[in-house]
Motif scaffolding. Structure first.
Motif, mmCIF file in Angstrom:
data_model
loop_
_atom_site.group_PDB
_atom_site.id
_atom_site.type_symbol
_atom_site.label_atom_id
_atom_site.label_comp_id
_atom_site.label_asym_id
_atom_site.label_seq_id
_atom_site.Cartn_x
_atom_site.Cartn_y
_atom_site.Cartn_z
ATOM 1 N N VAL A 103 -75.676 27.172 -18.392
ATOM 2 C CA VAL A 103 -76.066 28.279 -19.030
ATOM 3 C C VAL A 103 -76.841 27.197 -20.316
ATOM 4 C CG1 VAL A 103 -75.788 30.517 -21.310
ATOM 5 C CG2 VAL A 103 -74.881 30.329 -18.685
ATOM 6 N N LYS A 104 -78.202 28.132 -21.338
ATOM 7 C CA LYS A 104 -78.254 27.286 -21.992
ATOM 8 C C LYS A 104 -78.535 28.244 -23.030
ATOM 9 C CE LYS A 104 -82.029 24.159 -19.271
ATOM 10 N NZ LYS A 104 -83.384 24.589 -19.125
ATOM 11 N N LEU A 105 -78.474 27.711 -23.994
ATOM 12 C CA LEU A 105 -78.040 28.544 -25.404
ATOM 13 C C LEU A 105 -79.083 28.491 -26.551
ATOM 14 C CD1 LEU A 105 -74.337 28.099 -25.959
ATOM 15 C CD2 LEU A 105 -75.237 29.781 -24.994
ATOM 16 N N THR A 106 -79.406 29.848 -27.634
ATOM 17 C CA THR A 106 -80.833 29.291 -28.048
ATOM 18 C C THR A 106 -79.563 28.675 -29.595
ATOM 19 O OG1 THR A 106 -79.851 31.478 -29.199
ATOM 20 C CG2 THR A 106 -81.656 31.719 -27.574
ATOM 21 N N ALA A 107 -78.484 29.022 -29.836
ATOM 22 C CA ALA A 107 -78.609 27.813 -30.255
ATOM 23 C C ALA A 107 -76.903 27.395 -30.693
ATOM 24 C CB ALA A 107 -77.800 28.962 -32.005
ATOM 25 N N PRO A 108 -76.571 26.677 -31.419
ATOM 26 C CA PRO A 108 -75.446 25.957 -30.526
ATOM 27 C C PRO A 108 -73.612 27.170 -30.606
ATOM 28 C CG PRO A 108 -75.600 24.266 -31.511
ATOM 29 C CD PRO A 108 -76.617 25.674 -32.064
ATOM 30 N N LEU A 109 -73.259 27.013 -29.478
ATOM 31 C CA LEU A 109 -72.197 28.346 -29.742
ATOM 32 C C LEU A 109 -70.270 27.472 -28.984
ATOM 33 C CD1 LEU A 109 -70.778 30.945 -29.921
ATOM 34 C CD2 LEU A 109 -71.214 30.719 -27.052
ATOM 35 N N ASP A 110 -69.687 27.261 -30.462
ATOM 36 C CA ASP A 110 -67.902 26.728 -30.745
ATOM 37 C C ASP A 110 -68.650 24.366 -30.421
ATOM 38 O OD1 ASP A 110 -66.635 28.721 -31.059
ATOM 39 O OD2 ASP A 110 -66.478 28.658 -28.757
ATOM 40 N N GLY A 111 -69.944 24.543 -30.718
ATOM 41 C CA GLY A 111 -70.685 23.015 -30.738
ATOM 42 C C GLY A 111 -71.253 22.870 -29.356
ATOM 43 N N ARG A 112 -71.510 23.919 -28.528
ATOM 44 C CA ARG A 112 -71.896 23.466 -27.563
ATOM 45 C C ARG A 112 -73.174 23.894 -27.701
ATOM 46 N NH1 ARG A 112 -67.533 23.832 -23.016
ATOM 47 N NH2 ARG A 112 -65.747 23.902 -24.030
ATOM 48 N N LEU A 141 -74.525 37.537 -24.522
ATOM 49 C CA LEU A 141 -76.540 37.999 -24.080
ATOM 50 C C LEU A 141 -77.440 37.315 -24.881
ATOM 51 C CD1 LEU A 141 -75.795 40.149 -21.158
ATOM 52 C CD2 LEU A 141 -76.019 38.817 -21.116
ATOM 53 N N ALA A 142 -77.153 37.838 -25.644
ATOM 54 C CA ALA A 142 -78.802 37.479 -27.047
ATOM 55 C C ALA A 142 -78.325 35.920 -27.487
ATOM 56 C CB ALA A 142 -78.437 38.075 -28.109
ATOM 57 N N ALA A 143 -77.931 34.901 -26.902
ATOM 58 C CA ALA A 143 -77.349 33.750 -27.314
ATOM 59 C C ALA A 143 -77.957 32.821 -26.455
ATOM 60 C CB ALA A 143 -76.150 33.683 -27.955
ATOM 61 N N MET A 144 -78.446 33.419 -25.143
ATOM 62 C CA MET A 144 -78.848 32.976 -24.108
ATOM 63 C C MET A 144 -80.360 32.321 -24.152
ATOM 64 S SD MET A 144 -76.269 33.802 -20.834
ATOM 65 C CE MET A 144 -74.639 34.650 -21.042
ATOM 66 N N SER A 145 -80.847 31.002 -23.939
ATOM 67 C CA SER A 145 -82.454 31.007 -23.814
ATOM 68 C C SER A 145 -82.550 31.249 -22.277
ATOM 69 C CB SER A 145 -82.746 29.591 -23.885
ATOM 70 O OG SER A 145 -82.211 29.140 -23.872
ATOM 71 N N GLY A 146 -81.369 30.995 -21.044
ATOM 72 C CA GLY A 146 -81.051 30.604 -19.813
ATOM 73 C C GLY A 146 -80.310 30.670 -19.303
ATOM 74 N N ALA A 147 -80.976 31.166 -17.579
ATOM 75 C CA ALA A 147 -78.625 31.298 -17.314
ATOM 76 C C ALA A 147 -79.404 31.090 -16.077
ATOM 77 C CB ALA A 147 -78.055 32.353 -17.503
ATOM 78 N N LYS A 148 -78.800 29.941 -14.800
ATOM 79 C CA LYS A 148 -78.721 30.305 -13.574
ATOM 80 C C LYS A 148 -77.940 29.667 -12.610
ATOM 81 C CE LYS A 148 -82.446 27.565 -11.056
ATOM 82 N NZ LYS A 148 -83.424 26.884 -10.906
ATOM 83 N N LEU A 149 -77.437 30.438 -11.591
ATOM 84 C CA LEU A 149 -76.982 30.008 -10.033
ATOM 85 C C LEU A 149 -76.519 28.273 -10.202
ATOM 86 C CD1 LEU A 149 -76.249 32.611 -8.757
ATOM 87 C CD2 LEU A 149 -75.034 32.451 -10.572
ATOM 88 N N VAL A 150 -75.727 27.981 -9.888
ATOM 89 C CA VAL A 150 -75.097 27.045 -9.600
ATOM 90 C C VAL A 150 -75.083 26.342 -8.122
ATOM 91 C CG1 VAL A 150 -74.311 24.532 -9.274
ATOM 92 C CG2 VAL A 150 -74.402 25.569 -11.787
ATOM 93 N N LEU A 151 -75.945 26.178 -7.131
ATOM 94 C CA LEU A 151 -76.609 25.407 -5.611
ATOM 95 C C LEU A 151 -74.878 25.441 -5.448
ATOM 96 C CD1 LEU A 151 -77.852 26.869 -3.287
ATOM 97 C CD2 LEU A 151 -79.182 24.199 -4.018
ATOM 98 N N THR A 152 -74.377 25.649 -4.480
ATOM 99 C CA THR A 152 -72.241 25.507 -3.329
ATOM 100 C C THR A 152 -72.944 25.732 -2.485
ATOM 101 O OG1 THR A 152 -72.193 27.396 -4.968
ATOM 102 C CG2 THR A 152 -71.694 25.368 -6.106
#
Length: 191
Positions: A103-112, A141-152
């Motif tokens: 997940v990519k965030l629009t602004a840091p969440l708990d420093g991430r 959900l509003a804090a996400m700029s993108g989210a993607k499944l990881v290929l496993t």
């Protein structure tokens, strides 16, 4: 500037008329190199065969030729969301529980600014992601700029095509193809 609502108003009815679900509409790039990316899927399978993809592309292209909803030149790209799909709708977080996500965030969440972990599900307007060493993190959900499944391997197995009619032939044996890199004997002196 392209009116996103007007664009969706053109795309959504065509997708729905074909019995498909819209996953994402994204206009990327700038003048002269813009791409309108439309991802759709069959809601029963989560997939989109190449024949259906081509049909959707032609229908949308015909409408866009008439209405011309984007001012600058652009390329139209219609596709399935793929195996390592973006998570764009709230229900995606419950549909893909137990799978790895980034997940990519629009602004840091708990420093991430980025969160990687395993999807636990949706809780109201937030996804719950289990992060190694940090436990469950509630990500609005509003804090996400993108989210993607990881290929496993597990994700690959969970998304095997249910309908192979649009797929190329699948080779089932373990024999290497003639002329492949596996034909080279590593103990020989030949190059």
């Amino acid at each position: 500037m392209t009116d996103q609502a007007a664009l969706l108003a053109l795309i959504e009815p065509v997708v729905a008329d074909m019995g498909l679900a819209l996953v994402r509409v994204q206009l990327k790039g700038g003048k002269g190199s813009a791409t309108l990316q439309i991802m759709a899927e069959d809601p029963a399978t989560g997939q989109l065969g190449i024949g259906v993809c081509a049909k959707l592309s032609r229908r949308l292209s015909d409408i866009f030729d008439e209405v011309d909803p984007i001012e600058e030149e652009y390329a139209l790209e219609v596709s399935s969301p793929g195996i390592d799909r973006p998570l764009t709708r709230p229900h995606d977080w419950d549909d893909w529980k137990t799978h790895d996500v980034r997940v990519k965030l629009t602004a840091p969440l708990d420093g991430r600014k980025h969160i990687a972990g395993v999807i636990k599900g949706l809780d109201g307007d937030a996804a719950i992601v289990t992060v190694p060493g940090a436990g469950d993190i509630r990500v609005p959900l509003a804090a996400m700029s993108g989210a993607k499944l990881v290929l496993t391997n597990r994700l690959i197995n969970a998304t095997r095509p249910l309908d192979m009619s649009d797929a190329d032939d699948i080779l089932e044996d373990d024999e290497p193809l003639e002329g492949s890199a596996n034909d080279h004997d590593p103990d020989s002196d030949e190059d």
